[in-house]
Write an enzyme that holds these catalytic residues in place. Structure first.
Site, PDB file in Angstrom:
ATOM      1  N   ARG A 198      -5.374  -1.215   7.817  1.00 52.37           N
ATOM      2  CA  ARG A 198      -4.516  -0.441   8.716  1.00 52.37           C
ATOM      3  C   ARG A 198      -3.710  -1.427   9.561  1.00 52.37           C
ATOM      4  O   ARG A 198      -4.228  -2.444  10.025  1.00 52.37           O
ATOM      5  CB  ARG A 198      -5.351   0.463   9.629  1.00 52.37           C
ATOM      6  CG  ARG A 198      -6.380   1.302   8.914  1.00 52.37           C
ATOM      7  CD  ARG A 198      -5.787   2.304   7.963  1.00 52.37           C
ATOM      8  NE  ARG A 198      -5.118   3.388   8.646  1.00 52.37           N
ATOM      9  CZ  ARG A 198      -4.300   4.253   8.057  1.00 52.37           C
ATOM     10  NH1 ARG A 198      -4.033   4.127   6.767  1.00 52.37           N
ATOM     11  NH2 ARG A 198      -3.746   5.221   8.741  1.00 52.37           N
TER      12      ARG A 198
ATOM     13  N   HIS B 237       3.211  -1.026   2.554  1.00 57.15           N
ATOM     14  CA  HIS B 237       2.057  -0.133   2.610  1.00 57.15           C
ATOM     15  C   HIS B 237       1.905   0.585   1.267  1.00 57.15           C
ATOM     16  O   HIS B 237       1.778   1.814   1.194  1.00 57.15           O
ATOM     17  CB  HIS B 237       2.207   0.885   3.745  1.00 57.15           C
ATOM     18  CG  HIS B 237       0.891   1.419   4.222  1.00 57.15           C
ATOM     19  ND1 HIS B 237       0.627   1.688   5.543  1.00 57.15           N
ATOM     20  CD2 HIS B 237      -0.258   1.720   3.558  1.00 57.15           C
ATOM     21  CE1 HIS B 237      -0.597   2.148   5.677  1.00 57.15           C
ATOM     22  NE2 HIS B 237      -1.160   2.180   4.476  1.00 57.15           N
TER      23      HIS B 237
END
Length: 311
Positions: free
Chosen positions: A226, A274
């Site tokens: 994250r 991502h």
């Protein structure tokens, strides 16, 4: 008729809605402030307070591997939260980790730089047995990545908040195990969940504990957990002063990564948007619907989130 609420922000939910609707009616908004027809919610960064207004809600399903986006809503009702663990999602993450470890190990950055300058120069190559890969976050994804890396001959260390044993992995845990774990690691792979305890954990002080005298010629960071685990400025500082030799970054403090970020132009960084393990509705909807049907029959839900732990 029991219905599913699909509450997402940041992308078009059409494909998710289409596949979920094979089993029962799906809506993007509740009917009013107290909709009794919704039994399940499938969410990604749901609107604040939307779930608190569903009196008959039985469970919440996360579209992604992380659940911090759900727990950020302080009005959540007291119902189970389910993480969807799917072989396809796991395989994508394992592929990404192996790809980036092997690229750093086989000196991909140096060879790409040579190619740009039309330089023909063979570099010395160490074996995988000379390299220790340390995985922070040795859960389902981390354990699968560890298995793949050990099969290639790498030494693998694993660190987790609480004790966790994985075959073939040198296990460390807790605050007392963190520094020994880092001191034994050449390539650091970050797959931690985002919690109050892990926010900003990848900082300059942590990176300085990595082993720099190694067969790679320096420490390497691979981050696919994250973005808010990072302090991006600290990673840049570590790259600039040699604390880190190279980095592969899939996640960032702010996403999309701003065009003004100096990370874009840093020659020691490999960037992906991502994309290490994208949630594919074609693979993830089926296990969601299976769990919903099982819950309707009174069977227990699987892969539940521990709210106290944050994952």
């Amino acid at each position: 008729m029991d219905r599913i609420l699909l509450s997402v922000t940041g992308f078009n939910p059409h494909r998710w809605q289409e596949l979920l609707a094979q089993d029962r009616e799906v809506v993007l908004e509740p009917d009013g402030s107290n909709d009794p027809s919704i039994r399940y919610a499938v969410v990604w960064k749901q609107k604040p307070n939307v779930l608190a207004r569903l009196p008959n809600l039985k469970a919440i399903f996360s579209i992604g591997a992380g659940v911090d986006h759900i727990l950020a809503d302080r009005t959540l009702p007291d119902v189970p939260i389910v993480r969807v663990i799917d072989p396809n999602l796991t395989q994508h993450m394992v592929e990404y980790i192996v790809w980036r470890v092997m690229d750093h190990h086989r000196q991909g950055l140096a060879y790409r730089a040579q190619q740009a300058r039309k330089v023909w120069n063979e570099r010395a190559q160490r074996t995988a047995q000379d390299i220790s890969v340390g995985i922070m976050g040795i859960g389902a994804l981390g354990s699968a990545a560890a298995k793949a890396l050990t099969s290639l001959g790498f030494h693998v260390n694993g660190w987790s908040r609480t004790e966790r044993k994985v075959s073939g992995v040198n296990a460390y845990h807790g605050e007392s195990g963190l520094i020994p774990f880092l001191n034994s690691t050449d390539i650091l792979v970050v797959l931690l969940p985002l919690t109050d305890q892990t926010r900003g954990i990848i900082n300059y002080e942590l990176l300085r504990e990595l082993r720099r005298r190694n067969g790679l010629g320096g420490a390497v960071l691979i981050s696919a957990g994250r973005g808010k685990l990072h302090k991006d400025a600290d990673i840049l500082r570590a790259l600039e002063d040699g604390t880190l030799k190279e980095a592969s970054l899939d996640v960032f403090e702010q996403e999309p990564l701003p065009k003004t970020s100096p990370i874009w132009g840093n020659p020691k960084v490999f960037i992906t948007p991502h994309a290490a393990a994208t949630s594919n509705p074609a693979h993830l909807v089926r296990p969601m619907l299976e769990q919903m049907r099982a819950a309707d029959e009174g069977k227990p839900l699987l892969n539940l989130v521990d709210r106290a732990a944050g994952y």
